[in-house]
Design a protein around this motif. Sequence first.
Motif, mmCIF file in Angstrom:
data_model
loop_
_atom_site.group_PDB
_atom_site.id
_atom_site.type_symbol
_atom_site.label_atom_id
_atom_site.label_comp_id
_atom_site.label_asym_id
_atom_site.label_seq_id
_atom_site.Cartn_x
_atom_site.Cartn_y
_atom_site.Cartn_z
ATOM 1 N N SER A 9 0.835 -1.201 0.000
ATOM 2 C CA SER A 9 0.000 0.000 0.000
ATOM 3 C C SER A 9 0.871 1.253 0.000
ATOM 4 O O SER A 9 0.643 2.193 -0.750
ATOM 5 N N GLU A 10 1.888 1.269 0.854
ATOM 6 C CA GLU A 10 2.796 2.430 0.882
ATOM 7 C C GLU A 10 4.095 2.076 1.604
ATOM 8 O O GLU A 10 4.125 1.196 2.470
ATOM 9 N N ILE A 11 5.155 2.742 1.208
ATOM 10 C CA ILE A 11 6.445 2.639 1.886
ATOM 11 C C ILE A 11 6.854 4.067 2.200
ATOM 12 O O ILE A 11 6.883 4.914 1.301
ATOM 13 N N PHE A 12 7.137 4.356 3.459
ATOM 14 C CA PHE A 12 7.521 5.736 3.794
ATOM 15 C C PHE A 12 8.435 5.772 5.011
ATOM 16 O O PHE A 12 8.507 4.838 5.791
ATOM 17 N N GLY A 13 9.110 6.883 5.138
ATOM 18 C CA GLY A 13 10.023 7.091 6.253
ATOM 19 C C GLY A 13 11.362 7.576 5.718
ATOM 20 O O GLY A 13 11.465 7.908 4.533
ATOM 21 N N PRO A 14 12.411 7.628 6.561
ATOM 22 C CA PRO A 14 12.313 7.304 7.975
ATOM 23 C C PRO A 14 11.550 8.371 8.749
ATOM 24 O O PRO A 14 11.666 9.554 8.481
ATOM 25 N N THR A 15 10.761 7.881 9.701
ATOM 26 C CA THR A 15 10.104 8.736 10.671
ATOM 27 C C THR A 15 10.218 7.985 11.990
ATOM 28 O O THR A 15 10.893 6.951 12.042
ATOM 29 N N ILE A 16 9.585 8.486 13.058
ATOM 30 C CA ILE A 16 9.637 7.680 14.276
ATOM 31 C C ILE A 16 8.403 6.798 14.378
ATOM 32 O O ILE A 16 7.331 7.152 13.893
ATOM 33 N N GLN A 17 8.597 5.649 14.986
ATOM 34 C CA GLN A 17 7.470 4.785 15.330
ATOM 35 C C GLN A 17 6.637 5.534 16.362
ATOM 36 O O GLN A 17 7.184 6.082 17.322
ATOM 37 N N PHE A 29 8.442 2.468 7.323
ATOM 38 C CA PHE A 29 7.243 1.634 7.299
ATOM 39 C C PHE A 29 7.063 0.992 5.931
ATOM 40 O O PHE A 29 7.171 1.671 4.907
ATOM 41 N N VAL A 30 6.786 -0.296 5.930
ATOM 42 C CA VAL A 30 6.292 -0.974 4.728
ATOM 43 C C VAL A 30 4.874 -1.421 5.058
ATOM 44 O O VAL A 30 4.670 -2.314 5.882
ATOM 45 N N ARG A 31 3.924 -0.725 4.476
ATOM 46 C CA ARG A 31 2.518 -1.043 4.762
ATOM 47 C C ARG A 31 1.962 -1.886 3.617
ATOM 48 O O ARG A 31 1.948 -1.437 2.469
ATOM 49 N N THR A 32 1.521 -3.075 3.951
ATOM 50 C CA THR A 32 0.973 -3.962 2.934
ATOM 51 C C THR A 32 -0.529 -3.711 2.774
ATOM 52 O O THR A 32 -1.173 -3.135 3.648
ATOM 53 N N GLY A 33 -1.062 -4.130 1.656
ATOM 54 C CA GLY A 33 -2.484 -3.943 1.375
ATOM 55 C C GLY A 33 -3.265 -5.226 1.608
ATOM 56 O O GLY A 33 -2.784 -6.323 1.314
ATOM 57 N N TRP A 41 -13.375 0.892 13.656
ATOM 58 C CA TRP A 41 -12.644 2.154 13.771
ATOM 59 C C TRP A 41 -11.296 2.101 13.073
ATOM 60 O O TRP A 41 -10.373 2.859 13.436
ATOM 61 N N CYS A 42 -11.174 1.236 12.088
ATOM 62 C CA CYS A 42 -9.888 1.081 11.379
ATOM 63 C C CYS A 42 -9.284 2.432 11.008
ATOM 64 O O CYS A 42 -9.968 3.291 10.456
ATOM 65 N N ASP A 43 -7.994 2.609 11.296
ATOM 66 C CA ASP A 43 -7.351 3.888 10.965
ATOM 67 C C ASP A 43 -6.459 3.789 9.729
ATOM 68 O O ASP A 43 -5.708 4.719 9.425
ATOM 69 N N THR A 44 -6.535 2.678 9.024
ATOM 70 C CA THR A 44 -5.761 2.539 7.781
ATOM 71 C C THR A 44 -6.630 1.879 6.705
ATOM 72 O O THR A 44 -6.197 0.936 6.049
ATOM 73 N N LEU A 45 -7.832 2.431 6.536
ATOM 74 C CA LEU A 45 -8.759 1.852 5.554
ATOM 75 C C LEU A 45 -8.160 1.804 4.148
ATOM 76 O O LEU A 45 -8.481 0.918 3.360
ATOM 77 N N HIS A 46 -7.259 2.747 3.867
ATOM 78 C CA HIS A 46 -6.653 2.756 2.524
ATOM 79 C C HIS A 46 -5.791 1.515 2.286
ATOM 80 O O HIS A 46 -5.389 1.243 1.165
ATOM 81 N N ALA A 47 -5.491 0.785 3.370
ATOM 82 C CA ALA A 47 -4.728 -0.464 3.223
ATOM 83 C C ALA A 47 -5.599 -1.680 3.530
ATOM 84 O O ALA A 47 -5.094 -2.796 3.613
ATOM 85 N N ASP A 54 -6.753 -1.051 -6.044
ATOM 86 C CA ASP A 54 -5.948 -0.673 -7.214
ATOM 87 C C ASP A 54 -4.735 0.170 -6.820
ATOM 88 O O ASP A 54 -3.848 0.432 -7.632
ATOM 89 N N GLN A 55 -4.701 0.607 -5.550
ATOM 90 C CA GLN A 55 -3.518 1.345 -5.066
ATOM 91 C C GLN A 55 -2.474 0.403 -4.451
ATOM 92 O O GLN A 55 -1.429 0.846 -3.995
ATOM 93 N N TRP A 56 -2.808 -0.882 -4.363
ATOM 94 C CA TRP A 56 -1.870 -1.833 -3.758
ATOM 95 C C TRP A 56 -1.064 -2.501 -4.864
ATOM 96 O O TRP A 56 -1.537 -3.391 -5.544
ATOM 97 N N GLN A 57 0.163 -2.051 -5.039
ATOM 98 C CA GLN A 57 0.995 -2.564 -6.106
ATOM 99 C C GLN A 57 1.605 -3.910 -5.720
ATOM 100 O O GLN A 57 2.194 -4.006 -4.649
ATOM 101 N N PRO A 58 1.506 -4.911 -6.579
ATOM 102 C CA PRO A 58 2.275 -6.133 -6.333
ATOM 103 C C PRO A 58 3.738 -5.819 -6.644
ATOM 104 O O PRO A 58 4.068 -5.396 -7.760
ATOM 105 N N ARG A 59 4.601 -5.945 -5.634
ATOM 106 C CA ARG A 59 6.007 -5.589 -5.844
ATOM 107 C C ARG A 59 6.900 -6.735 -5.404
ATOM 108 O O ARG A 59 6.595 -7.459 -4.460
#
Lengths: 242, 242
Positions: A9-17, A29-33, A41-47, A54-59
């Motif tokens: 779904s997304e790869i981002f950082g570095p940031t803090i956990q 972060f490597v966020r999978t879809g 109350w899901c806070d990562t519905l985009h994943a 269609d935003q989840w790329q097979p990589r």
Amino acid sequence: MTGAAIRVSEIFGPTIQGEGVLIGQPTVFVRTGGCDYRCSWCDTLHAVDSEYRDQWQPRSVGEIWEEVRRLSGGVPLTVSLSGGNPAIQPLGPLIDCGHGDGYRFALETQGSVARDWFSDLDVLVLSPKPPSSGMETDFAKLDECLAMAAGRPMTVLKIVVFDDGDYAYARDVARRYPALPVYLQPGNHTPPPPQDDSAKVDIDGVMNRMLWLVDKVTGDKWFDARVLPQLHVLLWGNRRGV
Amino acid sequence: MTGAAIRVSEIFGPTIQGEGVLIGQPTVFVRTGGCDYRCSWCDTLHAVDSEYRDQWQPRSVGEIWEEVRRLSGGVPLTVSLSGGNPAIQPLGPLIDCGHGDGYRFALETQGSVARDWFSDLDVLVLSPKPPSSGMETDFAKLDECLAMAAGRPMTVLKIVVFDDGDYAYARDVARRYPALPVYLQPGNHTPPPPQDDSAKVDIDGVMNRMLWLVDKVTGDKWFDARVLPQLHVLLWGNRRGV
């Protein structure tokens, strides 16, 4: 480089956990879809929601690893594998690949799907979902996740708490696994809508729930629990990619 | 019960530890009175400035321990020994006494005074003060503190950072002690005045300094550092006793 494609779904950082046992630690972060749960109350519905599929790329492992190395400048750090439920993706080869470069891996999952590669992790965060999620915990599966970890990664429980029912659930789960450190996290009633990363967050609600939770834990003398808010929500609100 | 009297500024809790390696963990604070430092931005002047000396009661180990047990309901937890500089007080017998009841002890000190009882602690937080404090670090003393700890307590560095000079200092200290985990903490320019616990705190300033610090650490690929704000300041502002 081997391994089946991973839906990212997304790869981002570095940031803090921002939460739990690694709070404050720099990470990519490597966020999978994809997810086998659908918490109210899901806070990562985009994943999670297949509407965003269609935003989840097979990589490939090689593609993902190249991106993690680029973001971290090739300097080893802890990679946070998140989702969705990352356990439904074939992450074993990615972990092997990163370990070869000296990186460490933390994975967070609700514990509904057990994988033999859990034992290759450095940190396993089991985050079973309380009643307010609308999901039901399959404790046989959670037991299986622990068995797969085989005592090798540092393993902790992280439980989101919105209300008294969730709190009672958290106490039960903690009693069931007395050897595991427990992190409690006040829930956020205004998670970011997937299509809008600048939505207002109810900071006062999160803070008040945090204060309530501290009172509950100290009042009950539950001194083994740790209570931590989502620091990233306090710092960045609902922005994505930080 | 033996041991010389200990000058106590305040005993309070249980609440959660708001900063550093034990962030989020329930604890009772024993804050001692008196300090060999006088940092420009001290946030506990009521335990440092001799103007408040008449509020520092000399108390026996037995009296202190009775109060800690009362507050915690006799259920063992981690006691945070804080100050001022708690290292200038004779805390060895208190630690022995509490260990007998199954309690644990964390002590935070700037590392200017070394004590043989450091080795009896469970957690030792060495918090040498950066240039913005106006104090100068005696590294021979800091080395002596580590020698006294003798590798027995979990020992970590916690460094407050206000500006670029402090950040450079933090990097130097971290390089000097590569085996110690490092916690960086954004400074608070509006610490509570000793006589007023409802003073407004500059939350925006703390948050902005936190964001700046996260950017510095990730930009420099200093991935071993952990960056954490003072959670109690975010939750309770400048109130005392929480």
